[in-house]
Write a protein that holds these residues in place. Sequence first.
Motif, short mmCIF file in Angstrom:
data_model
loop_
_atom_site.label_atom_id
_atom_site.label_comp_id
_atom_site.label_asym_id
_atom_site.label_seq_id
_atom_site.Cartn_x
_atom_site.Cartn_y
_atom_site.Cartn_z
N ALA A 1 37.50 -15.87 5.90
CA ALA A 1 37.01 -15.04 7.00
C ALA A 1 38.14 -14.31 7.72
O ALA A 1 37.93 -13.27 8.33
N ASP A 2 39.35 -14.88 7.67
CA ASP A 2 40.48 -14.26 8.36
C ASP A 2 41.15 -13.17 7.53
O ASP A 2 41.93 -12.38 8.07
N ILE A 3 40.87 -13.15 6.27
CA ILE A 3 41.53 -12.22 5.36
C ILE A 3 41.30 -10.77 5.79
O ILE A 3 42.16 -9.92 5.61
N GLU A 4 40.15 -10.51 6.40
CA GLU A 4 39.83 -9.13 6.77
C GLU A 4 40.43 -8.72 8.10
O GLU A 4 40.20 -7.60 8.57
N TYR B 1 53.67 -11.18 -0.18
CA TYR B 1 54.60 -10.82 0.90
C TYR B 1 53.91 -9.80 1.79
O TYR B 1 53.27 -8.85 1.31
N HIS B 2 54.00 -9.99 3.09
CA HIS B 2 53.50 -9.04 4.07
C HIS B 2 54.58 -8.88 5.14
O HIS B 2 55.16 -9.87 5.57
N PRO B 3 54.88 -7.66 5.57
CA PRO B 3 56.01 -7.47 6.50
C PRO B 3 55.85 -8.23 7.82
O PRO B 3 56.84 -8.52 8.48
N GLU B 4 54.61 -8.58 8.18
CA GLU B 4 54.41 -9.34 9.41
C GLU B 4 53.84 -10.73 9.14
O GLU B 4 53.33 -11.39 10.05
N GLY B 5 53.93 -11.18 7.88
CA GLY B 5 53.54 -12.55 7.56
C GLY B 5 52.07 -12.78 7.33
O GLY B 5 51.65 -13.93 7.16
N ASP B 6 51.26 -11.73 7.31
CA ASP B 6 49.82 -11.90 7.12
C ASP B 6 49.47 -12.06 5.63
O ASP B 6 48.85 -11.18 5.02
N VAL B 7 49.88 -13.18 5.06
CA VAL B 7 49.61 -13.41 3.64
C VAL B 7 48.39 -14.31 3.50
O VAL B 7 48.14 -15.18 4.33
N PRO B 8 47.61 -14.13 2.43
CA PRO B 8 46.47 -15.02 2.19
C PRO B 8 46.96 -16.38 1.71
O PRO B 8 47.88 -16.46 0.90
N ASP C 1 37.59 -12.55 -2.57
CA ASP C 1 38.43 -12.63 -1.37
C ASP C 1 39.67 -11.76 -1.50
O ASP C 1 40.09 -11.10 -0.54
N LEU C 2 40.27 -11.78 -2.68
CA LEU C 2 41.51 -11.02 -2.86
C LEU C 2 41.25 -9.53 -2.71
O LEU C 2 42.08 -8.80 -2.15
N ASN C 3 40.11 -9.07 -3.22
CA ASN C 3 39.76 -7.67 -3.02
C ASN C 3 39.60 -7.35 -1.54
O ASN C 3 40.08 -6.32 -1.05
N HIS C 4 38.94 -8.25 -0.80
CA HIS C 4 38.74 -8.01 0.63
C HIS C 4 40.08 -7.95 1.36
O HIS C 4 40.23 -7.18 2.32
N TYR C 5 41.03 -8.76 0.93
CA TYR C 5 42.36 -8.74 1.53
C TYR C 5 43.03 -7.38 1.33
O TYR C 5 43.57 -6.78 2.27
N MET C 6 42.98 -6.86 0.10
CA MET C 6 43.59 -5.56 -0.16
C MET C 6 42.88 -4.45 0.60
O MET C 6 43.52 -3.53 1.13
N PHE D 1 44.44 -1.79 3.61
CA PHE D 1 44.33 -0.32 3.62
C PHE D 1 43.22 0.18 4.56
O PHE D 1 42.85 1.36 4.51
N GLU D 2 42.70 -0.70 5.40
CA GLU D 2 41.66 -0.33 6.37
C GLU D 2 40.46 0.36 5.70
O GLU D 2 39.98 1.41 6.15
#
Length: 562
Positions: free
Chosen positions: A21-24, A445-452, A460-465, A469-470
């Motif tokens: 749920a947090d991935i988005e 890797y995420h520049p601000e640490g928001d990694v799944p 879920d992985l698609n929702h993260y990507m 990209f909003e």
Amino acid sequence: MKKSMSFLLLLAILIGPLKAADIENVKPVKNIILLIPDGTSLSTVSIARWLQWYNNPDMPNLAIDPYMCGTVRTFSSNAPIGDSAPTTSCYMTGIPSIAGYVSTHPVQDAANDILPIDSTRAYQPLVTVLEAAKMKYGKSTGLVFTCEFPHATPADCSAHSYNRGKYEWIAPQMAHNDLTVVIGGGTSLLPAESESYLRNNGYSVFKDNLKGMREFKGEKMWSLFSEKEMPYDIDRDTTATPSLEEMTRTAISKLSQNEKGFFLMVEGSKIDWAAHANDPMGMASDYLAFDRACGAALEFAKANGETAVIIVPDHGNSGISLGSSRCSNYSKLTKDQLFGQFAQYKLTSEGFQAMLNSRPASEVQNIFRTYAGFELNDDELKMLYNNKGYKNSPIPLEERAKGPELESLYSGSLSGFIAKLLTSKTCFGFTTGGHTGEEVFLAAYHPEGDVPMGVLTNVDLNHYMCALFEIKGELDEMSNQTFAKHTDVFKGYKYEIVPSTEKNGTPTLVVKSKKKQLTIKPFTNLIQTGKKGTETIKLNSVVVYVDKNNTFYLPSDLAKHL
């Protein structure tokens, strides 16, 4: 708390792993680099890491190691074990699909579907994250791979078909989808019309031209090597074929020129091929080549500050294990006993096949001494000479051993025999020559640490990507707008599907109004208008035809041109 504790571990302790749920709710980024080691089980990574450490005592870790954060459950719409087409398709579209489907909505299999499937959307092309980034934001897009370009994983990013083998449908879609950079295999598979389209639209096209690729200063490029797939990294001629790392760095240098950002997919394609062949050196060496490409992507991302990197296989393959019942007390063997012989292999089984078939039989023992670190015993030499695929055997083909009881020893490809021979000198085991259904690793890797983190699904992985990209929740509506049925788009107009006069050709859709006419061919982004077809409309997407339901899928607003 120890200072050496990694940032990700500290993050997990302080706030807990990110749930589905947090991935988005992650912070958006400008660029995404998705790296896929095709068919890579976790045991493959372990063996590759040990091989690297054995050969280089000062390199105990892989480039991805600091970024490991979870696992992904990857599956087809109606089966737990998938092939590359539906598994990467789900990463790219958010919808699980059926074996062989390339970014295409599956047909319903109600008794077996793992998640609910909308039967009304069967065969509809599905907009991918790559396509959405290009269409919504004008981002640059790129593909890097070592298979041939219309193969399943690169195709999943930029083409649509219910049959992954229909290269004649997939190749022109990829060319007409206006990808910014494509680097990989398949010089023989680029249709003349597609190459002409690329050149007429500002692309430089290089075929087996490493110098040309390296010296090219522009942005838009297709650079293809080998007639179909590229050679394994350990087998390649370094003067003629680039490494996956170089291809990745080249793509990033071109794509990063766009101030709006980019999406890049990099595939270590032939790890999967080696796994199918049960060739442990092919698997390990191509994985290490892939890991070096990951290092290049991570290096850029950390310096850039606006780039997320995701590293994940599409599925497992071969059931490889570090340890086999063939070896007594294998769990007590030293690293020298487990990796000493293996580390001496300097070719894949495919590389050995090419060398043996290009040199006289008198050189057999020298070849194995030099490139494998052992000589064949009498039984092994007999099996080699009787193998049907060995062109230079001193035994004529018609005199080689025959009979069902000898089938497993002497028949089949020479590379298959060599793979078994090389594996027999190790303590590695295989359970299959096909795909497997275990969870695959996830590194990010995420520049601000928001990694799944934790155990995710492919959805879920698609929702993260999409969140990066909003474009959260937008892919379905984009698919409906981009790939609507011609029967809905041209309702009230006179239209006809004209069969092709060529063998295995595709039909043409002709739509007429009182003053205008549209002539629509599939698998392209160009539409002819005017009664004589003298004017051209260029779309921001491709038109897809599906013969299963005799339907053209095209933009929902296309009737405005009438």
